[in-house]
Design an enzyme around this catalytic site. Structure first.
Site, PDB file in Angstrom:
ATOM      1  N   GLU A   1       0.836  -1.207   0.000  1.00  0.00           N
ATOM      2  CA  GLU A   1       0.000   0.000   0.000  1.00  0.00           C
ATOM      3  C   GLU A   1       0.875   1.264   0.000  1.00  0.00           C
ATOM      4  O   GLU A   1       0.721   2.149   0.836  1.00  0.00           O
ATOM      5  CB  GLU A   1      -0.963  -0.002   1.203  1.00  0.00           C
TER       6      GLU A   1
ATOM      7  N   TYR B   1     -11.386  -4.502   1.322  1.00  0.00           N
ATOM      8  CA  TYR B   1     -12.073  -4.953   2.536  1.00  0.00           C
ATOM      9  C   TYR B   1     -13.564  -4.641   2.438  1.00  0.00           C
ATOM     10  O   TYR B   1     -13.951  -3.630   1.849  1.00  0.00           O
ATOM     11  CB  TYR B   1     -11.507  -4.224   3.763  1.00  0.00           C
TER      12      TYR B   1
ATOM     13  N   GLU C   1      -4.798  -8.849   0.428  1.00  0.00           N
ATOM     14  CA  GLU C   1      -5.520  -8.427   1.640  1.00  0.00           C
ATOM     15  C   GLU C   1      -6.993  -8.347   1.293  1.00  0.00           C
ATOM     16  O   GLU C   1      -7.375  -7.589   0.396  1.00  0.00           O
ATOM     17  CB  GLU C   1      -5.040  -7.070   2.148  1.00  0.00           C
TER      18      GLU C   1
HETATM   19  O1  AHR Z   1      -4.807  -5.519   7.515  1.00  0.00           O
HETATM   20  C1  AHR Z   1      -4.715  -4.311   8.173  1.00  0.00           C
HETATM   21  C2  AHR Z   1      -4.101  -3.216   7.315  1.00  0.00           C
HETATM   22  O2  AHR Z   1      -4.928  -2.940   6.237  1.00  0.00           O
HETATM   23  C3  AHR Z   1      -2.771  -3.537   6.672  1.00  0.00           C
HETATM   24  O3  AHR Z   1      -1.698  -3.330   7.531  1.00  0.00           O
HETATM   25  C4  AHR Z   1      -2.725  -2.562   5.547  1.00  0.00           C
HETATM   26  O4  AHR Z   1      -1.952  -3.027   4.469  1.00  0.00           O
HETATM   27  C5  AHR Z   1      -4.185  -2.379   5.177  1.00  0.00           C
HETATM   28  O5  AHR Z   1      -4.539  -1.063   5.025  1.00  0.00           O
END
Ligand code: AHR
Length: 547
Positions: free
Chosen positions: A221, A297, A352
């Site tokens: 990121e 996410y 992620e």
């Molecule tokens: O998974 C938590 C965080 O989410 C990680 O450290 C980062 O890469 C993302 O923003």
């Protein structure tokens, strides 16, 4: 527009397409009128039978087992407490690594573990985590709660953990606050087979043979916590790191060479993917990459506020509706990659993903602790199914995160350990590791709640290396069972049996006090009129093997 018109609009657009649900049509079909109508609340729709046709004579891409990878960051109790308890701990351990967690992870055949971060990776300095434990530097974990980072879990402990659970390495090097020299030294330390000073230091620290490294992430990121770099700036840095982060072990070349993953899509902005792919197309001999990442996410709005326990159908629908967004993001990133890499040489790496919910009340908000419910199990299944449908491009993925952080497999509290509903999905899905995707066509139906709508069922099928055919069916409707009729062309099936994960409530969780609330149980399909008939409970996921 009436509910019935809206549904026929959706059905007209949702003609099943070989190999995938017609997700695009689903989005078109729900259109403005449907969205406006849905404002009036839940629409009762008859739950008709879902007919699935699997064509075993048209095998698709191989499902890389690495899409079932995990992510373990130095964050909260994800590593300290969750994996590492220290050699002197009363918690049973092997060389400081807790044995209950190792046994549980072995059972889900974790293919790889991404480490040491996340944001933490861009402030990690490997030197602080090697050598005698007593002399390791104590630092602050500025990314996550400013707590003391003892560096007790470093390079050797990570590889010991991998060896204990049988997983491959996925390391992230520090581009944000580190240097190409530091990354090169770390790789020399880990992989040199000749007696360089660093290789001798590794041997003196207990490991004479080079470590095997399957993947390396070139930063993390870097559009955000990894240095807030512009895409063009990142590309220049990434090229240097891609060149100098060398695996020096001659045994790790060709098919076993370390694969380099560049930072891509941030789920809102495609600049990085575009810039990385453009640079790759014009690359010179001195650097290369093998994959580009995507992070996404399910949050339900920022800051994350969806509760992980004690919620109802609203929060169920919001989270699962958002989960289907992964399909759009992969399609967009894959589209950019196809422009520069039509032969699909590079992998799309979702390193992620998962549900990022409100922190458990009373916990340190910097530790990202949350419970994990039946809803989250379905969210995992939906995402894994999306990855399998994109198996030709998605060849590595890492759920965030393995233990005690975000959508975890396992929760621990001192000596106590509990397996989450998401863990059980990973266990159900073991047969899909390395299997070959089979096209499944079906009209999924619709589950709608308030403004949210999504397919009522989600199906994938695959053939494992032993020739057995496996089907996963997710019933997303929390209010009604789903009758599913499966027709498999090219296979004579007398029945099917497997396991189903369901619960009495969508927010059911496994806790330390009641660890078996959500457990898989047997399910079977019967043969009727040439088809396999199975009824899935509301809000459930089943994996069946054809007999
Ligand atoms: O998974 C938590 C965080 O989410 C990680 O450290 C980062 O890469 C993302 O923003």
């Amino acid at each position: 527009m009436t509910p019935r018109n809206c549904l026929s609009n959706w059905l007209a657009h949702s003609k099943a397409r070989t190999g995938e649900i017609e997700m695009k049509a689903w989005r078109l079909g729900r259109g403005v009128a449907c969205a406006a109508m849905a404002l009036y609340g839940t629409v009762a729709l008859a739950a008709s039978r879902v007919d699935v046709r699997i064509d075993a004579s048209k095998p698709g891409a191989r499902i890389d087992r690495d899409i079932f990878g995990q992510f373990a960051e130095h964050l909260g109790t994800g590593v300290y407490g969750g994996v590492w308890v220290g050699r002197d701990s009363k918690i049973p351990n092997v060389r400081g690594i807790r044995s209950d967690v190792v046994a549980a992870l072995k059972a889900i055949r974790v293919p790889n573990v991404r480490w040491p971060g996340g944001c933490f990776a861009d402030e990690y300095h490997w030197r602080w985590g090697v050598g005698p434990q007593a002399s390791r530097r104590r630092t602050l974990n500025a990314s996550w709660g400013n707590v003391i980072e003892p560096n007790s879990f470093g390079t050797h402990e990570y590889f010991d953990f991998l060896q204990q659970i049988g997983a491959d390495a996925y390391l992230s090097v520090n581009i944000g606050s580190g240097s190409a020299e530091e990354a090169a030294d770390w790789f020399e330390y880990m992989t040199a087979d000749k007696p360089t000073t660093l290789a001798k230091e590794r041997a003196a620290n207990g490991h004479a043979a080079p470590y095997k490294i399957k993947y390396v992430g070139l930063g993390n990121e870097n559009w955000g916590c990894g240095g807030a770099m512009s895409a063009d700036h990142y590309v220049e840095e990434m090229k240097r790191f891609a060149h100098y982060t060398r695996n020096l072990d001659p045994a790790q070349t060709g098919a076993t060479a370390t694969k380099r993953i560049a930072v891509g899509w941030d789920s809102l902005n495609s600049d990085y993917t575009e810039a990385v792919m453009k640079a790759w197309k014009d690359k010179v001999w001195s650097w290369d990459i093998e994959g580009v990442s995507l992070h996404n996410y399910v949050v339900g709005g920022w800051p994350p506020h969806l509760p992980s326990t004690g919620f109802g159908e609203d929060e169920y629908a919001i989270a699962l509706g958002e989960a289907f967004r992964m399909d759009t993001l992969i399609a967009k990133q894959a589209g950019i990659m196809d422009k520069y890499d039509p032969d699909k040489k590079l992998a799309l790496v979702v390193d992620e993903w998962g549900a990022w919910l409100a922190p458990t009340p009373g916990s340190n908000p910097g530790f990202l602790q949350q419970q994990n419910s039946q809803r989250d199990a379905l969210l995992a299944a939906v995402n894994l199914n999306i990855f399998m449908r994109h198996a030709d491009r998605v060849r590595l993925a890492n759920i965030a995160q393995m233990i005690n952080v975000l959508q975890a497999m396992i929760l621990t509290d001192g000596p106590k350990m509990v397996l989450t509903p998401t863990y059980h999905v990973y266990k159900l899905y073991v047969p899909f590791q390395g299997a070959t995707a089979l096209p499944a066509s079906y009209t999924p139906g619709l589950y709608r709640h308030g403004k949210v709508e999504m397919p009522r069922v989600d199906v994938v099928a695959a053939r494992d290396t032993a020739g057995k055919t496996w089907v996963s069916v997710v019933n997303l409707d929390p209010n009604a069972p789903a009758d599913v009729a499966i027709d498999v062309a090219g296979v004579t099936a007398n029945g099917a049996s497997g396991q189903v994960l369901s619960a009495t409530k969508v927010d059911a969780v496994n806790s330390f006090a009641a660890p078996n609330t959500v457990q898989p149980r047997p399910i079977a399909a019967r043969r009727e009129a040439g088809k396999l008939m199975v009824t899935l409970p509301a809000a459930s996921v089943a994996v069946l093997a054809l007999q």
